[in-house]
Design an enzyme around this catalytic site. Structure first.
Site, PDB file in Angstrom:
ATOM      1  N   HIS A 164      65.221  37.287 -58.029  1.00 24.87           N
ATOM      2  CA  HIS A 164      64.176  37.939 -58.822  1.00 24.87           C
ATOM      3  C   HIS A 164      63.577  39.076 -57.992  1.00 24.87           C
ATOM      4  O   HIS A 164      62.652  38.877 -57.203  1.00 24.87           O
ATOM      5  CB  HIS A 164      63.101  36.919 -59.210  1.00 24.87           C
ATOM      6  CG  HIS A 164      62.176  37.411 -60.270  1.00 24.87           C
ATOM      7  ND1 HIS A 164      60.802  37.429 -60.124  1.00 24.87           N
ATOM      8  CD2 HIS A 164      62.420  37.909 -61.510  1.00 24.87           C
ATOM      9  CE1 HIS A 164      60.246  37.909 -61.222  1.00 24.87           C
ATOM     10  NE2 HIS A 164      61.199  38.204 -62.079  1.00 24.87           N
ATOM     11  N   ARG A 200      58.221  48.340 -26.047  1.00 28.37           N
ATOM     12  CA  ARG A 200      58.703  46.979 -26.281  1.00 28.37           C
ATOM     13  C   ARG A 200      57.594  46.102 -26.854  1.00 28.37           C
ATOM     14  O   ARG A 200      57.698  44.876 -26.854  1.00 28.37           O
ATOM     15  CB  ARG A 200      59.252  46.392 -24.973  1.00 28.37           C
ATOM     16  CG  ARG A 200      60.467  47.154 -24.439  1.00 28.37           C
ATOM     17  CD  ARG A 200      61.079  46.458 -23.238  1.00 28.37           C
ATOM     18  NE  ARG A 200      60.219  46.535 -22.063  1.00 28.37           N
ATOM     19  CZ  ARG A 200      60.302  47.493 -21.131  1.00 28.37           C
ATOM     20  NH1 ARG A 200      61.197  48.465 -21.265  1.00 28.37           N
ATOM     21  NH2 ARG A 200      59.508  47.483 -20.084  1.00 28.37           N
ATOM     22  N   CYS A 240      55.437  30.805 -42.273  1.00 29.99           N
ATOM     23  CA  CYS A 240      56.803  30.385 -41.934  1.00 29.99           C
ATOM     24  C   CYS A 240      57.472  31.497 -41.127  1.00 29.99           C
ATOM     25  O   CYS A 240      57.979  31.258 -40.042  1.00 29.99           O
ATOM     26  CB  CYS A 240      57.597  30.077 -43.196  1.00 29.99           C
ATOM     27  SG  CYS A 240      56.993  28.641 -44.100  1.00 29.99           S
ATOM     28  N   HIS A 282      66.820  24.747 -42.518  1.00 28.93           N
ATOM     29  CA  HIS A 282      67.144  23.529 -43.251  1.00 28.93           C
ATOM     30  C   HIS A 282      67.501  23.769 -44.713  1.00 28.93           C
ATOM     31  O   HIS A 282      67.172  24.803 -45.296  1.00 28.93           O
ATOM     32  CB  HIS A 282      65.973  22.537 -43.169  1.00 28.93           C
ATOM     33  CG  HIS A 282      64.652  23.133 -43.553  1.00 28.93           C
ATOM     34  ND1 HIS A 282      63.778  23.663 -42.620  1.00 28.93           N
ATOM     35  CD2 HIS A 282      64.053  23.307 -44.764  1.00 28.93           C
ATOM     36  CE1 HIS A 282      62.702  24.129 -43.234  1.00 28.93           C
ATOM     37  NE2 HIS A 282      62.849  23.923 -44.548  1.00 28.93           N
TER      38      HIS A 282
END
Length: 264
Positions: free
Chosen positions: A51, A126, A146, A207
């Site tokens: 979507h 960096r 997450c 997972h």
């Protein structure tokens, strides 16, 4: 995007069974990386239909610094509804941390503005990094980040991006994350007058939920199709002025959508 299918195979073959917060249970592997050359096309999964509207509006929502689902709902996007409270609030999640990180001194930092200016000023730095993992505010978030940090890298006039993800819902979430960070990289590259380079995913607990296993196996029977292309129709004055209509995905020819439940 055969590398994504190889990751599904890896989890199905090598994943260990783990209990999890949602109660669904997972097959899990630890520490995986995927790489995408953005010069070869826009990495939008073709072995099932995604979507696109949700992906674009969610990123625009993050960039607004918004943490209430009202804007998403007004634009037909419901992917965050399960976590919002009765007022639509999610606490200081991604948008708040990207745009107004609260420091110990009480001041806020707009990390997105900062990193764009730093890319322009010092492309070899960096320290071209944005973090959403604000430890002091984790307990106020309905869902801690997450994908918690991303870093940019400039070489040969090209902007590359690597994002870090602590928890990876590989069937439902990861395809969205790949497309979202690809879109963000294209936007920031345009703002900095750079081309796009490589997109790199680095995952921790990667997972498949146990109620996604059959869907993953179905997806593995499908042959990847050519990647689509992203067209950005204009260059706004700033990263925060892009609108949904500015983006067009050209030649997207995916296999049919595969439905799967969200683990909340």
């Amino acid at each position: 995007m055969r590398q994504y299918l190889q990751l599904l195979e890896d989890i199905l073959e090598n994943g260990v069974e783990k209990d999890d917060r949602t109660g669904v249970g997972t097959l899990s592997v630890f520490g995986r990386q995927l790489r995408f050359n953005l010069q070869e096309g826009f990495p939008l999964l073709t072995t099932k239909k995604l979507h696109i509207r949700s992906i674009i509006y969610e990123l625009l929502w993050f960039l607004k610094g918004d943490t209430n689902v009202r804007y998403l709902q007004e634009n037909g996007v419901t992917i965050w509804d399960e976590w919002a409270d009765e007022n639509g609030d999610l606490g200081p999640i991604y948008g708040a941390q990207w745009r107004s990180w609260k420091g110990a001194d009480g001041k806020t930092v707009d990390q997105i503005s900062w990193v764009i200016e730093e890319i322009k000023r010092n492309p070899n730095s960096r320290r071209l990094l944005v973090s959403a993992w604000n430890v002091a505010e984790l307990d106020k978030m309905k869902l801690p980040p997450c994908h918690y940090a991303f870093q940019f890298y400039v070489a040969d006039g090209k902007l590359s991006c690597m994002w870090q993800q602590r928890s990876v819902d590989t069937f439902l979430g990861l395809p969205f994350n790949i497309a979202s960070y690809a879109l963000l990289t294209h936007m920031i590259a345009q703002q900095c007058d750079l081309d796009v380079g490589e997109l790199i995913f680095s995952g921790g607990d990667v997972h498949l939920y146990k109620n996604h296993l059959e869907q993953a196996k179905l997806q593995l029977t499908r042959e990847p199709r050519p990647l689509p292309k992203l067209v950005i129709k204009r260059k706004p004055a700033s990263i925060f002025e892009y609108e949904f209509e500015d983006f067009e995905i050209v030649d997207y020819d995916p296999h049919p959508h595969i439905k799967a439940p969200v683990a909340v």
